[in-house]
Design a protein around this motif. Structure first.
Motif, PDB file in Angstrom:
ATOM      1  N   TYR A 136      10.082   2.609  11.500  1.00 45.20           N
ATOM      2  CA  TYR A 136      11.044   2.226  10.465  1.00 45.20           C
ATOM      3  C   TYR A 136      10.831   0.752  10.103  1.00 45.20           C
ATOM      4  O   TYR A 136      10.781  -0.114  10.979  1.00 45.20           O
ATOM      5  CB  TYR A 136      12.479   2.437  10.945  1.00 45.20           C
ATOM      6  CG  TYR A 136      13.500   2.398   9.828  1.00 45.20           C
ATOM      7  CD1 TYR A 136      13.910   3.568   9.205  1.00 45.20           C
ATOM      8  CD2 TYR A 136      14.046   1.194   9.389  1.00 45.20           C
ATOM      9  CE1 TYR A 136      14.851   3.540   8.177  1.00 45.20           C
ATOM     10  CE2 TYR A 136      14.974   1.158   8.364  1.00 45.20           C
ATOM     11  CZ  TYR A 136      15.372   2.337   7.759  1.00 45.20           C
ATOM     12  OH  TYR A 136      16.285   2.302   6.728  1.00 45.20           O
ATOM     13  N   PRO A 137      10.679   0.434   8.816  1.00 43.78           N
ATOM     14  CA  PRO A 137      10.356  -0.952   8.430  1.00 43.78           C
ATOM     15  C   PRO A 137      11.491  -1.916   8.735  1.00 43.78           C
ATOM     16  O   PRO A 137      12.667  -1.541   8.730  1.00 43.78           O
ATOM     17  CB  PRO A 137      10.103  -0.839   6.926  1.00 43.78           C
ATOM     18  CG  PRO A 137      10.856   0.375   6.499  1.00 43.78           C
ATOM     19  CD  PRO A 137      10.792   1.331   7.646  1.00 43.78           C
ATOM     20  N   GLU A 138      11.127  -3.150   9.002  1.00 48.71           N
ATOM     21  CA  GLU A 138      12.132  -4.183   9.252  1.00 48.71           C
ATOM     22  C   GLU A 138      12.879  -4.500   7.963  1.00 48.71           C
ATOM     23  O   GLU A 138      12.320  -4.479   6.875  1.00 48.71           O
ATOM     24  CB  GLU A 138      11.475  -5.448   9.795  1.00 48.71           C
ATOM     25  CG  GLU A 138      10.882  -5.290  11.185  1.00 48.71           C
ATOM     26  CD  GLU A 138      10.362  -6.615  11.724  1.00 48.71           C
ATOM     27  OE1 GLU A 138      10.527  -7.631  11.011  1.00 48.71           O
ATOM     28  OE2 GLU A 138       9.807  -6.616  12.826  1.00 48.71           O
ATOM     29  N   GLU A 139      14.164  -4.792   8.121  1.00 47.23           N
ATOM     30  CA  GLU A 139      14.980  -5.180   6.985  1.00 47.23           C
ATOM     31  C   GLU A 139      15.472  -6.595   7.202  1.00 47.23           C
ATOM     32  O   GLU A 139      15.347  -7.166   8.284  1.00 47.23           O
ATOM     33  CB  GLU A 139      16.149  -4.202   6.803  1.00 47.23           C
ATOM     34  CG  GLU A 139      15.693  -2.784   6.489  1.00 47.23           C
ATOM     35  CD  GLU A 139      16.855  -1.823   6.309  1.00 47.23           C
ATOM     36  OE1 GLU A 139      18.010  -2.267   6.440  1.00 47.23           O
ATOM     37  OE2 GLU A 139      16.602  -0.631   6.040  1.00 47.23           O
ATOM     38  N   SER A 140      16.034  -7.166   6.150  1.00 52.69           N
ATOM     39  CA  SER A 140      16.474  -8.559   6.219  1.00 52.69           C
ATOM     40  C   SER A 140      17.575  -8.723   7.258  1.00 52.69           C
ATOM     41  O   SER A 140      18.350  -7.805   7.528  1.00 52.69           O
ATOM     42  CB  SER A 140      16.978  -8.998   4.845  1.00 52.69           C
ATOM     43  OG  SER A 140      18.036  -8.164   4.401  1.00 52.69           O
ATOM     44  N   ASP A 155      20.107  -3.375  12.573  1.00 54.52           N
ATOM     45  CA  ASP A 155      19.394  -2.439  13.426  1.00 54.52           C
ATOM     46  C   ASP A 155      20.282  -1.220  13.632  1.00 54.52           C
ATOM     47  O   ASP A 155      21.470  -1.214  13.264  1.00 54.52           O
ATOM     48  CB  ASP A 155      19.062  -3.094  14.771  1.00 54.52           C
ATOM     49  CG  ASP A 155      17.954  -2.357  15.513  1.00 54.52           C
ATOM     50  OD1 ASP A 155      17.492  -1.331  14.988  1.00 54.52           O
ATOM     51  OD2 ASP A 155      17.578  -2.798  16.604  1.00 54.52           O
ATOM     52  N   THR A 186      19.470  -9.218  10.857  1.00 48.86           N
ATOM     53  CA  THR A 186      19.347  -8.606  12.183  1.00 48.86           C
ATOM     54  C   THR A 186      19.863  -7.176  12.174  1.00 48.86           C
ATOM     55  O   THR A 186      20.354  -6.674  13.187  1.00 48.86           O
ATOM     56  CB  THR A 186      20.131  -9.440  13.206  1.00 48.86           C
ATOM     57  OG1 THR A 186      21.515  -9.520  12.790  1.00 48.86           O
ATOM     58  CG2 THR A 186      19.558 -10.832  13.332  1.00 48.86           C
TER      59      THR A 186
END
Length: 675
Positions: free
Chosen positions: A284-288, A292, A290
């Motif tokens: 799953y791509p990182e998002e802006s 999660d 923190t």
């Protein structure tokens, strides 16, 4: 019946005018209320148990684990029953179909009835006492009677706004016979089973009937344009993943999560089927920031319309098969569609007609609208069908329109088949359909500790539970919900593979999802310390499994966490039995509404009044509730108010105010999901 929500108010008036049925006996405890204060109306005293003692109002931490001792079962007593109109409330709504139903309450209607009575707007005719609550007295069903209640100028409409369905019942006009016509000939209704399933009441409607205030034909807001020679094409993934322009979580795209494992949680014979899913979100791509996956959070699932439903719409509209998957340029004049939550702006997108019907337009979740009937009327070739459709979009057909919206659930294919001569262009039909929205499902484990070894490393897994929602189908049998039906189809493929000795991972089953409500009340108010009670019914108990898993990482939860799980029958419906990572008999109470003792979770709340009162007053106490707002949610809230009345020696008004204060403090947290 027309004016369902409006006439509920009038039913209430007749109900109040007749003698009330005898109340169901309860087991009272020897307790007192403040001197001079009467027993609050509707109050149910908390029974005396080891965790609910009448002479111990001081909140102390319980010394032992609660064990429910039930009062004697009382038989041959009347039961309350209230019905409400079926509209889509979404999370649902939405409402949770798993939770046991209890009588709904209408706390604000009584004062309005008194005002109506004092002003002479309604007459309360006495009726003989009956065992049931609903009065058999006639209720307003004609426009003249409705206007009498509302006033000639509608000045009394504000008195019924709280129970108004919002679709224009107060705008109803009478259908008058043509004075020039000597013989009234009713319109010939379409001769097919689908139309008969609508159960329309057309009254004296004829081809010559004069209709007023008919809805104007909606503007064309989209169109299809052929591709030019220099247009870049793409590889469609319509059967597995939505097009890239579908962005329910902008600016991020929908993630294709691989199904790692699936199993059925309920047993054969259960009234509702519930499935467990393990989804691989390692990539799953990182998002802006923190953001999660968190305990108590929820994910959004983009579920497609079933392929057979999409093909049925294509077949009715007469769209050739080679055209359905042919790429075209979609032009829109504005709005967010088909992106879900993109910016409101005109668009030019390369897509296919099948993609739009599969992923962007809802074909079976929303009640029909007047713009839909108006478009169908415009393109109906049979005069009788055109007249009926125009009638449904007019002031004279308001009652029949309300019946369709508040009656049995209708789908777009059902309406199209009921009026076979109407074949609007696809872009005109799509323009009056609702957007297909994502469905949200709570995580059922602590996502921070879930890991599966695949030989090369640790794969991050999130878990969730989905209950299949079914409603009657006009063809016979059940019709599944869009989201739960899609998830069941995926689960059945994975389970079949496992039963045949095939690893489900080799099937490459996918679930289009995105990281959704990670700041919902359950996730936001969860804390690692302090005592808490977790109350859930059906699949509503699923997120609390994650709560227990998280607390087990750092603490002994005995005498600090209490779980109340409401189910129909423990032999069939209990989910996650033995799967909480702890000795369940020490923390969990099972309440069965149809098996065992025939009780609801609100009864268990009253039985554990000492614990509830302790948690309400503890510095870091929490009470979490997850279930249907109109059934289980209201019942639990009423039970907690009863606890406050008994333990705090307060009257009804003070008790409700006390609970409202606890809600603002984050002590009492209720979430009503629609799985």
């Amino acid at each position: 019946m027309p004016f369902q929500k409006l006439t509920r108010l009038v039913r209430k008036a007749f109900r109040h005018s007749s003698s009330a049925p005898p109340a169901t006996p309860i087991i009272n405890m020897p307790h007192t209320h403040p001197e001079g204060q009467p027993q609050p109306e509707g109050h149910i005293c908390c029974p005396e148990t080891s965790t609910s003692h009448p002479n111990d109002p001081i909140p102390l931490e319980p010394k032992d684990i609660p064990h429910i001792q039930l009062p004697p079962k009382v038989t041959n007593q009347p039961t309350d029953s209230l019905n409400s109109s079926a509209t889509s409330l979404n999370y649902n709504s939405s409402s949770n179909p798993e939770s046991p139903t209890t009588p709904a309450t209408e706390p604000h209607v009584d004062n309005d009835l008194e005002i109506l009575k004092d002003e002479g707007l309604i007459a309360l005719n006495p009726a003989p006492p009956e065992a049931r609550r609903y009065s058999e007295q006639p209720i307003p069903s004609e426009p003249q009677e409705v206007r009498k209640i509302l006033g000639e100028g509608g000045e009394n409409k504000n008195l019924i706004d709280k129970v108004c369905c919002g679709v224009g019942c107060c705008k109803l006009e009478a259908l008058e016979l043509d004075p020039k016509s000597k013989d009234h000939v009713p319109v010939v209704v379409p001769d097919n089973d689908v139309f008969r399933s609508l159960k329309l009441k057309l009254g004296p409607l004829s081809l010559d009937s004069k209709l007023t205030r008919t809805l104007e034909l909606p503007d064309e807001v989209m169109s299809f344009v052929p591709l030019t020679d220099n247009t870049t094409t793409f590889q469609s993934t319509v059967q597995k993943h939505p097009p890239r322009f579908v962005t329910p979580h902008p600016p991020f795209e929908v993630f294709s999560a691989k199904v790692h494992h699936a199993r059925e949680l309920t047993k054969a014979g259960a009234e509702k089927r519930t499935y467990h899913f393990d989804l691989d979100v390692t990539d799953y791509p990182e998002e802006s920031g923190t953001v999660d996956f968190v305990v108590g959070g929820a994910i959004g699932v983009c579920a497609p319309n079933p392929e057979e439903v999409v093909n049925e719409v294509f077949d009715h509209l007469g769209i050739p098969r080679f055209v359905r998957d042919k790429q075209v340029v979609l032009k829109t004049t504005g709005g967010r569609w088909p992106t879900i939550w993109g910016d409101e702006m005109p668009r030019e997108l390369i897509t296919t007609r099948r993609e739009l019907l599969t992923w962007c337009s809802d074909l079976q979740s929303y009640p029909p609208s007047k713009p839909l009937f108006r478009v169908l009327a415009e393109y109906a070739h049979a005069p009788n069908e055109k007249k009926i459709l125009q009638y449904l979009a007019s002031a004279q057909g308001q009652a029949a329109f309300c019946d369709l919206r508040t009656g049995p659930h209708l789908t777009i294919p059902q309406i199209l088949n009921a009026f076979p001569s109407s074949q609007p262009p696809l872009h005109r039909l799509i323009s009056v359909l609702s957007t297909l929205m994502p469905r949200f499902y709570s995580l059922s484990q602590d996502p921070m500790i879930s890991c599966q070894r695949d030989g090369s490393g640790c794969r991050r897994i999130i878990e969730m539970a989905v209950t299949v929602h079914e409603t009657p189908n006009w063809r016979g049998g059940p019709r599944k919900g869009v989201g739960s039906g899609f998830m069941e189809r995926v689960a059945q493929k994975a389970i079949a593979a496992t039963n045949n000795g095939i690893n489900p991972l080799t099937l490459d089953l996918r679930v289009p999802m995105f990281r959704g409500l990670m700041a919902n009340p359950l996730a936001r108010e969860f804390c690692m310390d302090g005592p808490m009670m977790l109350i859930g019914s059906g699949v509503g108990i699923a997120p609390f499994r994650g709560f227990v898993h998280r607390r087990l990482r750092s603490d002994n939860i005995t005498n600090k966490v209490w779980v109340v799980q409401g189910i129909r029958d423990s032999l069939l419906d209990e989910i996650y039995s033995g799967d909480w990572g702890v000795q369940e008999d020490k923390i969990k109470t099972i309440v069965q509404s149809r098996g065992g003792q025939h009780e609801y979770v609100q009864d268990a709340v009253r039985h554990q009044a000492d614990i509830v009162w302790f948690l309400l007053n503890a510095l870091d106490g929490r009470i979490f509730v997850c279930g249907s707002a109109k059934g289980m949610g209201e019942g639990v809230e009423r039970a907690i108010v009863d606890v406050i009345i008994d333990k705090g020696n307060l009257n009804g008004e003070e008790a409700w105010g006390f609970l409202e204060g606890k809600k603002k403090e984050g002590v009492y947290i209720a979430v009503c999901p629609s799985h």
